[in-house]
Design an enzyme around this catalytic site. Structure first.
Site, short mmCIF file in Angstrom:
data_model
loop_
_atom_site.label_atom_id
_atom_site.label_comp_id
_atom_site.label_asym_id
_atom_site.label_seq_id
_atom_site.Cartn_x
_atom_site.Cartn_y
_atom_site.Cartn_z
N SER A 1 0.83 -1.20 0.00
CA SER A 1 0.00 0.00 0.00
C SER A 1 0.87 1.26 0.00
O SER A 1 1.60 1.49 -0.94
CB SER A 1 -0.98 -0.03 1.18
N LYS B 1 -21.91 17.78 9.07
CA LYS B 1 -20.76 18.27 9.84
C LYS B 1 -20.17 17.19 10.73
O LYS B 1 -18.96 17.17 10.99
CB LYS B 1 -21.19 19.47 10.71
#
Length: 335
Positions: A143, A195
């Site tokens: 990765s 949010k």
């Protein structure tokens, strides 16, 4: 028979567990406490670990979870993997005798930003200096660890290396189940609907899942594009890589993710060849301390892998992963 009551200690355990969990998932809100923490203030010095001829190869180690945060400890803090790699590259760039760099990678990856910064710094180093870079993979270079290897002019994997895992994972601990059991709730006032998306205190909505998947797809697309830019895979091989699976060294070679299977000495030989260096040139590394009988496998003075900290103590064995987007192979992360 009289009814046996739970002891006060037993009754407090769930709340203690909740308090600990809150500390773990709110690193940005909770105060960072360090005990006896000090910075690594000694300057890096050059040490020869192999060879005795003219010219130099700079050996730089990149290992552990890749993060821009320093590794915290009880007695000191170590520079982050990003900071230490940049420090090493500056020394290699300033030394005209250094003709090439070998980056020894042993990492399952890390945060998306740290991985991308490492890629950027190695690319910029090559552009500024014209010095070739060879990547030498050890146990794991997956990765973000593979992402950082992409700028290399040549990638050598150890016969037992695990690499690949090209993709993105979004890790976010959840506390809502624990809070339901304890009887604790969190009230949130917010300026917009999304949010608090990703909040550990409530389940993720389907709409939020779609938003997160869009972010993941965008970050993964960058990774795929860089792999294709540097490795020129066939369409079929690229589709296999996009599954985010890991590969053995021989599998990675056959699919085109690496250039050679070998050992670190083979990486040195390739670096000498690319830079036109003497076959007996020195291999140097940069450390803050001198070690007797030094050799290329010594990683003691390189940046320590990032580990989560609780009150200044390594707490990787109890902490869940921090929330965030990562180029990381979870199977290769050790705590």
């Amino acid at each position: 028979m009289p009814t046996r009551l739970s002891s006060p200690t037993t009754r407090r355990l769930p709340l203690a567990a909740l308090f600990l969990a809150l500390l773990l998932v709110l690193p940005g809100c909770a105060p960072k406490i360090k005990i006896f923490a000090s910075q690594a203030t000694e300057p890096l010095k050059e040490y020869v670990v192999d060879g005795e001829g003219p010219g130099k190869i700079a050996l730089i180690h990149l290992r552990g979870f890749l993060s821009t945060e320093p590794a915290q400890g009880m007695l000191r803090s170590q520079p982050s993997a990003v900071q230490e790699l940049v420090n090493n590259l500056k020394l290699a760039e300033a030394d005209d005798q250094v003709g090439a760099v070998v980056v020894a990678i042993d990492s399952p990856g890390g945060t998306t930003t740290a991985s991308d910064v490492l890629y950027h710094e190695l690319t910029a180093f090559k552009q500024r200096t014209g010095k070739p870079v060879v990547a030498a993979m050890f146990d794991v270079a997956a990765s973000g660890g593979y992402y950082a290897a992409l700028p290399a002019d040549w990638i050598v994997a150890h016969p037992t290396t695990i690499t690949g895992s090209v993709g993105v994972v979004f890790m976010r601990p959840k506390l809502n189940g624990l809070m339901d059991k304890v009887g604790v709730d969190v009230e949130v006032s917010k300026s917009g609907r999304d949010k608090d998306m990703g909040s550990p205190f409530r389940p993720t909505t389907p709409e939020e899942e779609a938003l997160f998947q869009g972010i993941i797809d965008d970050m993964a697309a960058r990774f795929y594009a860089l792999v294709q830019e540097h490795r020129h895979l066939t369409p079929a091989h690229l589709e296999t890589v996009k599954t985010a699976r890991v590969f053995t060294a021989s599998q990675a070679l056959s699919i085109g993710l690496i250039d050679q299977i070998g050992y670190v000495q083979d990486a040195f030989a390739k670096a000498r060849d690319l830079a036109g260096l003497d076959p007996e040139c020195k291999v140097v590394t940069y450390r803050r301390d001198m070690y007797p009988d030094d050799n290329p496998y010594n990683t003691l003075d390189s940046a320590e892998p990032y580990k989560p900290s609780l009150l200044g103590v390594d707490a990787g064995f109890v902490l869940p992963p921090r929330a965030g987007f990562c180029y990381v192979w979870e199977g290769g992360v050790t705590r």
